[in-house]
Enzyme design. Sequence first.
Site, PDB file in Angstrom:
ATOM      1  N   VAL A 268       2.591   3.995  -1.564  1.00 44.94           N
ATOM      2  CA  VAL A 268       3.420   4.020  -2.765  1.00 44.94           C
ATOM      3  C   VAL A 268       3.295   2.706  -3.526  1.00 44.94           C
ATOM      4  O   VAL A 268       2.755   2.653  -4.631  1.00 44.94           O
ATOM      5  CB  VAL A 268       4.906   4.307  -2.422  1.00 44.94           C
ATOM      6  N   CYS A 269       3.771   1.633  -2.942  1.00 43.42           N
ATOM      7  CA  CYS A 269       3.856   0.359  -3.671  1.00 43.42           C
ATOM      8  C   CYS A 269       2.491  -0.239  -3.993  1.00 43.42           C
ATOM      9  O   CYS A 269       2.338  -0.921  -5.011  1.00 43.42           O
ATOM     10  CB  CYS A 269       4.692  -0.639  -2.876  1.00 43.42           C
TER      11      CYS A 269
END
Length: 207
Positions: free
Chosen positions: A117-118
């Site tokens: 995600v990040c």
Amino acid sequence: MSKFIETLTPQNATLLLVDHQVGLFAAVRDYTTAELKHNVVALTKAARVLGVPIVATTTAADSLWGPLAPELVEALPPELEIIDRTTVNAWDDPRVVAAVAATGRRKLIVAGISTEVCLTLPALSATAAGYDVYGVIDASGTFNDTKRATGLLRLQQAGVIVVDHSAVAVEMLADNASPLAGDLYAAVGMDFGILNGQLRQAYGNQS
């Protein structure tokens, strides 16, 4: 295809650090907390030695995931403003995009917790925006094997260049005769660095 063979340099790169927050470190399972902290701090210190601009973000630091790891805060430039945001994808915050664009560089080195995600989401968005993106896997981390595997696959499918923190650092150093070499290797702190220092000391004693 040229981005895959072009060299990273201190003049063409920016480092984007996404959400290396204490609450997220606690859940990482593909690296130990100590190892991951070492890697992201080493990457940050190396960028500073080489004069590479740094952009750093958190997500909901006051309510969800807590502040950046203190070791990373200590390694960052003291004047750097940490961008705290609410968006899941860091690239969806206009301040992040503006901070990266303000550097004038088109190669973007990204690390984040979590990998899928990040790291992955802003890496994909920056790639779509025309940046050559490098995903630093060992300065990122995630919560189980499935998340790691799917994140890596998605990065590779999008043409993000998968790298590790020390390789990025020495690629930008380029020449071991550089006056920055000693500081760079000290910043990266590779396990064999002590042995190299002992070798240099031994050779020096022979002269």
